[in-house]
Structure formats: structure tokens, C-alpha cells
Enzyme design. Structure first.
Site, PDB file in Angstrom:
ATOM      1  N   LYS A 128      18.898 -36.932 -23.603  1.00 46.78           N
ATOM      2  CA  LYS A 128      20.365 -36.898 -23.756  1.00 46.78           C
ATOM      3  C   LYS A 128      21.097 -37.664 -22.646  1.00 46.78           C
ATOM      4  O   LYS A 128      22.126 -38.283 -22.911  1.00 46.78           O
ATOM      5  CB  LYS A 128      20.867 -35.447 -23.763  1.00 46.78           C
ATOM      6  CG  LYS A 128      20.487 -34.664 -25.012  1.00 46.78           C
ATOM      7  CD  LYS A 128      21.094 -33.266 -24.938  1.00 46.78           C
ATOM      8  CE  LYS A 128      20.635 -32.370 -26.055  1.00 46.78           C
ATOM      9  NZ  LYS A 128      21.258 -31.046 -26.035  1.00 46.78           N
TER      10      LYS A 128
ATOM     11  N   ASP B  33      27.566 -30.236 -28.432  1.00 53.02           N
ATOM     12  CA  ASP B  33      27.069 -28.915 -28.026  1.00 53.02           C
ATOM     13  C   ASP B  33      28.212 -27.963 -27.647  1.00 53.02           C
ATOM     14  O   ASP B  33      28.192 -26.772 -27.988  1.00 53.02           O
ATOM     15  CB  ASP B  33      26.103 -29.037 -26.838  1.00 53.02           C
ATOM     16  CG  ASP B  33      24.699 -29.459 -27.277  1.00 53.02           C
ATOM     17  OD1 ASP B  33      24.333 -29.218 -28.447  1.00 53.02           O
ATOM     18  OD2 ASP B  33      23.969 -30.023 -26.440  1.00 53.02           O
TER      19      ASP B  33
HETATM   20  P1  NAP Z   1      18.035 -27.620 -18.888  1.00 56.30           P
HETATM   21  O1  NAP Z   1      18.944 -28.796 -18.767  1.00 56.30           O
HETATM   22  O2  NAP Z   1      16.577 -27.790 -18.611  1.00 56.30           O
HETATM   23  O3  NAP Z   1      18.611 -26.476 -17.895  1.00 56.30           O
HETATM   24  C1  NAP Z   1      17.919 -25.279 -17.727  1.00 56.30           C
HETATM   25  C2  NAP Z   1      18.778 -24.296 -16.936  1.00 56.30           C
HETATM   26  O4  NAP Z   1      18.140 -23.030 -17.010  1.00 56.30           O
HETATM   27  C3  NAP Z   1      18.930 -24.616 -15.444  1.00 56.30           C
HETATM   28  O5  NAP Z   1      20.215 -24.231 -15.021  1.00 56.30           O
HETATM   29  C4  NAP Z   1      17.851 -23.727 -14.817  1.00 56.30           C
HETATM   30  O6  NAP Z   1      18.146 -23.349 -13.472  1.00 56.30           O
HETATM   31  C5  NAP Z   1      17.958 -22.503 -15.679  1.00 56.30           C
HETATM   32  N1  NAP Z   1      16.762 -21.658 -15.739  1.00 56.30           N
HETATM   33  C6  NAP Z   1      15.568 -21.955 -16.298  1.00 56.30           C
HETATM   34  N2  NAP Z   1      14.741 -20.891 -16.228  1.00 56.30           N
HETATM   35  C7  NAP Z   1      15.448 -19.893 -15.604  1.00 56.30           C
HETATM   36  C8  NAP Z   1      15.140 -18.555 -15.235  1.00 56.30           C
HETATM   37  N3  NAP Z   1      13.938 -18.011 -15.501  1.00 56.30           N
HETATM   38  N4  NAP Z   1      16.096 -17.818 -14.620  1.00 56.30           N
HETATM   39  C9  NAP Z   1      17.319 -18.342 -14.365  1.00 56.30           C
HETATM   40  N5  NAP Z   1      17.662 -19.618 -14.684  1.00 56.30           N
HETATM   41  C10 NAP Z   1      16.731 -20.384 -15.291  1.00 56.30           C
HETATM   42  O7  NAP Z   1      18.120 -26.978 -20.337  1.00 56.30           O
HETATM   43  P2  NAP Z   1      19.327 -27.060 -21.405  1.00 56.30           P
HETATM   44  O8  NAP Z   1      19.170 -28.278 -22.251  1.00 56.30           O
HETATM   45  O9  NAP Z   1      20.609 -26.848 -20.691  1.00 56.30           O
HETATM   46  O10 NAP Z   1      18.986 -25.816 -22.353  1.00 56.30           O
HETATM   47  C11 NAP Z   1      19.043 -24.479 -21.873  1.00 56.30           C
HETATM   48  C12 NAP Z   1      18.729 -23.527 -23.012  1.00 56.30           C
HETATM   49  O11 NAP Z   1      19.732 -23.623 -24.003  1.00 56.30           O
HETATM   50  C13 NAP Z   1      17.405 -23.800 -23.741  1.00 56.30           C
HETATM   51  O12 NAP Z   1      16.801 -22.552 -24.016  1.00 56.30           O
HETATM   52  C14 NAP Z   1      17.835 -24.459 -25.032  1.00 56.30           C
HETATM   53  O13 NAP Z   1      16.936 -24.204 -26.097  1.00 56.30           O
HETATM   54  C15 NAP Z   1      19.158 -23.781 -25.281  1.00 56.30           C
HETATM   55  N6  NAP Z   1      20.084 -24.602 -26.081  1.00 56.30           N
HETATM   56  C16 NAP Z   1      20.577 -24.056 -27.225  1.00 56.30           C
HETATM   57  C17 NAP Z   1      21.463 -24.790 -27.999  1.00 56.30           C
HETATM   58  C18 NAP Z   1      22.003 -24.214 -29.275  1.00 56.30           C
HETATM   59  O14 NAP Z   1      22.539 -24.976 -30.091  1.00 56.30           O
HETATM   60  N7  NAP Z   1      21.942 -22.909 -29.487  1.00 56.30           N
HETATM   61  C19 NAP Z   1      21.868 -26.094 -27.602  1.00 56.30           C
HETATM   62  C20 NAP Z   1      21.355 -26.610 -26.412  1.00 56.30           C
HETATM   63  C21 NAP Z   1      20.458 -25.842 -25.644  1.00 56.30           C
HETATM   64  P3  NAP Z   1      17.754 -24.304 -12.217  1.00 56.30           P
HETATM   65  O15 NAP Z   1      18.861 -25.313 -12.101  1.00 56.30           O
HETATM   66  O16 NAP Z   1      17.699 -23.363 -11.075  1.00 56.30           O
HETATM   67  O17 NAP Z   1      16.414 -24.926 -12.554  1.00 56.30           O
END
Ligand code: NAP
Length: 269
Positions: free
Chosen positions: A66, A100
Site C-alpha cells: 500500500k 479504509d
Molecule cells: P500494520 O501496518 O502491520 O500495523 C500493525 C499495528 O499493530 C502496529 O501498530 C503494531 O504495533 C500493532 N500490533 C501488532 N501486534 C500487536 C500486539 N500483540 N499488541 C499490541 N499492538 C500490536 O497492520 P495494518 O495494515 O494496520 O492492519 C492491522 C490490522 O487491521 C490487521 O489485523 C488487519 O487484518 C486489520 N485490517 C482490517 C481491515 C478491515 O477492513 N476490517 C482493513 C485493514 C486492516 P507496533 O507499532 O508496536 O509494532
């Protein structure tokens, strides 16, 4: 009208998007197809230009591409602020969008929550948190950001123009919030017992929105229910971000319920 669409990412095998968009095309009698393509970092520009040359109508872009996509497309102001593109329209040039945030907003609206004037605590500072943070701030929410890595929370909050904190402030900030959003991957399959917050930290006036959709009923939502809070899962955000892309590509009103049912069926299989 252009008839071929797709999603680019890696891994891509478990994407819900082909099921969701193909169901919408079928429902509307549109002779269009949507495929998933595995594309590695570094090959994205070739893939997008190739899709344009082949006459594709549009693309979705997912993890981990992205941010890279932003440098390849002509991005709209929201996608530029977010720093990431999840939708590309190829009908007339190569235009990039990020749906999003609007997906998250519509998912909350569906559940009766108008974010204007609401205190919204976003946990996370990754791609999804960025999209939601900019969109909700723009739409009148009072946004606060908390993240495991405090520095990332502070950086994101400062880019939006709000306040960012480390996790040690979580309980206190939940106490002040109307809406708590989990925009981290905590609780996502296979680590389904993880939760960013416990029931004792929540209050009954809170709406808890977990954007994780696999599983649909996350540990965080179980905690929310036990606290008497309203819980919303990530399925409708997924549907609405896709529906917005569908509208951008085709100009046609997407069949939301059909798309939702396709996602639910794909998640159950
Ligand atoms: P990303 O860019 O990899 O960011 C991950 C985030 O999660 C970071 O802030 C990370 O913190 C934090 N994190 C990971 N594991 C953690 C834990 N065990 N405890 C606390 N914080 C934790 O991922 P993303 O693209 O933003 O996606 C995040 C989630 O949203 C995913 O599960 C994805 O499937 C979901 N999502 C859903 C939709 C939807 O349409 N429903 C759309 C987009 C994403 P750090 O900065 O400390 O590493």
C-alpha cells in the site's frame, strides 16, 4: 465498460476481495471478473502499468504494497496524507485512493455511531490506524492514538494534529473515550486469545470497534460484551472499503448485503 479487476499483494491467497466483488458483479448482471494476483515488493510498478496496458478497470492494493503504491499512482489528497493507497482506478489514467477510513466510518454509522464530536481512541499506528485516524479527524471526531511502540503513536498523532501515547496510558484514555478502535493485529487468527484491553478497563457507555475480522468475534469483543459495552466487528469495514472501491471503478451503487454475505461465507469456509 472495462471488465477486469484485481487485488495485488503478498500473501494474497486468503483475500476476501475476489469473493466479495465477483458476488457483486454477478448480482448486478455485470460481465466483469475480479482476480487475486501475488505481487512482490519491487514488482508493483510493472504490475500496475501492466494492468493499465491490458485494459483493467481497477485494482485493490493490500499488504505489503500500500505504501509503495503511493509513489506510482496519481494519489488523491486523503491517500497522500495517509501515505498509502488501497484502491487504484485505471479508467482514465492511474488514480490512487484509500477507502479504509471511509469503510471504518460507514461500519460505525451502520451500528448507529456518528463519529462527529465523539472521542475516538485508536490503538495502533500502522496502515489501518493511519487511514482511520486521518478520516475520523477530518470528519469531526476527537481522535487520540495509543500504540505499543510509543514513538510511532506520537509520529502518527503529530501528522494528524492530535495527541499520541504509549500503552501505559490505555486504561486512563479508555475512561475518557466514547469509541475504542483496535487497529492492531492483536487478536487476529491464529493468536485469537490476545486482546488489547480487558473488561475491567472498559465502561458500559463505550463502543468497541475491532477491525480484525478473522475471527469475527474476537477476544476484545468478548471483553466488551462482558463490560456491557457495544461491540462491532471488522466485517462491515471490509465490505464498505470494498464497496467504495467498486463505486469508484464502476460508478454503480454496490449491493452491500450481497458483498457482506459473500465475505461471511468466505470467512466460514
Ligand atoms: P500494520 O501496518 O502491520 O500495523 C500493525 C499495528 O499493530 C502496529 O501498530 C503494531 O504495533 C500493532 N500490533 C501488532 N501486534 C500487536 C500486539 N500483540 N499488541 C499490541 N499492538 C500490536 O497492520 P495494518 O495494515 O494496520 O492492519 C492491522 C490490522 O487491521 C490487521 O489485523 C488487519 O487484518 C486489520 N485490517 C482490517 C481491515 C478491515 O477492513 N476490517 C482493513 C485493514 C486492516 P507496533 O507499532 O508496536 O509494532
Amino acid at each position: 465498460m472495462r471488465t477486469v479487476f484485481g487485488v495485488l499483494g503478498n500473501p494474497i491467497e486468503h483475500s476476501m476481495s475476489p469473493a466479495m466483488h465477483n458476488a457483486a458483479f454477478r448480482e448486478l448482471g455485470m460481465e466483469c471478473v475480479y482476480h487475486a494476483f501475488r505481487v512482490d515488493t519491487g514488482s508493483l510498478e510493472d504490475a500496475i502499468l501492466g494492468a493499465e496496458a491490458l485494459g483493467f478497470g481497477g485494482l485493490n492494493i493490500t499488504v505489503p504494497l500500500k505504501q509503495e503504491a503511493l509513489n506510482i499512482v496519481d494519489a488523491d489528497p486523503l491517500a497522500s496524507s495517509i501515505g498509502a493507497v488501497n484502491t487504484i482506478d485505471l479508467n482514465n489514467g492511474i488514480h490512487g485512493y484509500n477507502t479504509d477510513g471511509i469503510g471504518a466510518q460507514r461500519a460505525l454509522a451502520d451500528a448507529g455511531v456518528d463519529i462527529d464530536g465523539q472521542r475516538v481512541l485508536i490503538v495502533g499506528a500502522g496502515g489501518a490506524a493511519r487511514a482511520i485516524g486521518f478520516q475520523f479527524h477530518d470528519q469531526g471526531a476527537e481522535v487520540m492514538i495509543v500504540n505499543r511502540t510509543e514513538q510511532r503513536a506520537v509520529e502518527l498523532a503529530s501528522a494528524i494534529g492530535v495527541r499520541g501515547f504509549g500503552m501505559e496510558r490505555l486504561e486512563e484514555l479508555i475512561g475518557q473515550a466514547d469509541v475504542l478502535i483496535n487497529a492492531t493485529s492483536a487478536g487476529m487468527y491464529p493468536k485469537t486469545s490476545d486482546s488489547i484491553a480487558r473488561r475491567e478497563q472498559m465502561h458500559p457507555d463505550l463502543t468497541v470497534f475491532d477491525i480484525v475480522y478473522n475471527p469475527m468475534n474476537t477476544q476484545l469483543l468478548i471483553e466488551a460484551e462482558a463490560a456491557g459495552a457495544i461491540g462491532i466487528n471488522g466485517v462491515m469495514m471490509l465490505v464498505y472499503q470494498g464497496a467504495e472501491a467498486f463505486r469508484i471503478w464502476t460508478g454503480v451503487e454496490p449491493p452491500i448485503n450481497v458483498m457482506k454475505n459473500a465475505v461471511m461465507e468466505a470467512l466460514r469456509s
